[in-house]
Design an enzyme around this catalytic site. Structure first.
Site, short mmCIF file in Angstrom:
data_model
loop_
_atom_site.label_atom_id
_atom_site.label_comp_id
_atom_site.label_asym_id
_atom_site.label_seq_id
_atom_site.Cartn_x
_atom_site.Cartn_y
_atom_site.Cartn_z
N LYS A 170 -22.37 21.24 64.60
CA LYS A 170 -22.00 19.90 65.10
C LYS A 170 -20.67 19.46 64.50
O LYS A 170 -19.82 18.90 65.21
CB LYS A 170 -23.10 18.90 64.77
CG LYS A 170 -22.80 17.46 65.18
CD LYS A 170 -22.70 17.29 66.67
CE LYS A 170 -22.30 15.87 67.09
NZ LYS A 170 -23.35 14.86 66.84
N LEU A 171 -20.46 19.69 63.22
CA LEU A 171 -19.21 19.29 62.58
C LEU A 171 -18.03 20.09 63.12
O LEU A 171 -16.94 19.55 63.33
CB LEU A 171 -19.32 19.42 61.06
CG LEU A 171 -20.37 18.52 60.39
CD1 LEU A 171 -20.39 18.77 58.89
CD2 LEU A 171 -20.10 17.05 60.68
#
Length: 306
Positions: A170-171
């Site tokens: 996600k990052l």
């Protein structure tokens, strides 16, 4: 299935409602009881604390603003750790710190509770329509067991790897998006200051080679397999193009910090003697600086297409 859901904000309220619509028995909690009114009206029950919620369910979801809130809900007074029973499972849907979720995974494991990270991507509209990716890290068998529940939340649940890897994915995704946003701001200010109508510019570039493909699709051709010959577009020609663009920016007094950095990378790669290799070969410079080699066997990449 008896499920608990904590965090009924912009994203969580939609995801929780989908679980009710899928026929699950839902217990909810939020800092604001009024946020739960639609869910209570649809048949959910209210819990006054995370611990109370966790004591009567098999599965818990949290959708919270960030790491500080997750840690409070997990470890605070009347938190999840105080209430979850051995054998129960917690999926954290928050965009969270990989280090924190790994620490929580270890702490909860001591109590026999399973933790998986499952951050989502798709925005509020995706949460409402179920057009959501869920990137899951943790025990793969638990992912498979609860995938039908995840399917009720989003249309693209995907197992990434061990605990924390969902949060890393996600990052990576979000950081890439905002870096691209900065680059787009630069090149569009250049184009408009050079005299092109903004809408005409948008329509033009979205039909080019970059505009026609999904952002990450090009990685499978050169970068992931580490294959830069034969070139699809040589580094020498890429360097020429970016040099012309940054030259135009100087003429028009348009700051181009991202483009200047890109030109530095291409120049360094050119100075390595890589001019006739594919232009993506410049990405090897970052691999060197990071001390990591990225190589995916081509047969694994072909499996992706099946």
């Amino acid at each position: 299935m008896k499920i608990g859901f904590i965090g009924l904000g912009t994203m969580g309220r939609h995801m929780a409602m989908h679980l009710i619509e899928a026929g699950h028995e839902l217990t909810v909690h939020d800092l604001r009881r009024e946020a739960a009114e639609p869910h209570l009206a649809a048949g959910a029950r209210w819990a006054d604390s995370p611990a109370e919620l966790a004591g009567d369910v098999e599965l818990v979801f949290t959708s919270l603003p960030g790491p500080a809130e997750v840690e409070t809900v997990a470890l605070g007074e009347k938190g999840l750790l105080a209430g979850m029973r051995p054998g129960s499972v917690w999926f954290d849907l928050t965009t969270n710190s990989p280090a924190l979720i790994r620490r929580l995974h270890a702490l909860f494991a001591e109590r026999g509770v399973h933790v998986l990270d499952a951050p989502v991507s798709g925005g509020p509209r995706g949460a409402q329509t179920r057009r959501l990716a869920l990137w899951v890290g943790g025990d793969e068998k638990l992912f498979e067991r609860y995938k039908p529940v995840l399917d009720a939340i989003g249309d693209q649940p995907y197992y990434v790897g061990p605990i924390g890897t969902g949060s890393v994915a996600k990052l990576v995704h979000n950081c890439a998006g905002y870096a691209i946003q900065c680059a787009l701001a630069e090149v569009f200010t250049l184009g408009v200051k050079a005299g092109v109508d903004p809408l005409a510019l948008f329509k033009a570039v979205r039909n080019g080679a970059v505009g026609r493909r999904r952002t990450f699709d090009g990685l499978v051709e050169q970068f992931l397999p580490g294959k830069f010959e034969p070139p699809a577009f040589t580094l020498r020609l890429a360097h020429k193009d970016v040099s012309l663009a940054t030259g135009l920016a100087r003429e028009l007094h348009v700051p181009m910090r991202m483009a200047d950095l890109a030109l530095e990378e291409l120049t360094e790669a050119l100075n390595r003697g890589w001019g006739e290799r594919d232009s993506r070969v410049a990405m090897l410079l970052q691999e060197e600086r990071a001390g990591v080699e990225i190589r995916v066997p081509e047969e694994r990449l072909r499996e992706r297409e099946r």
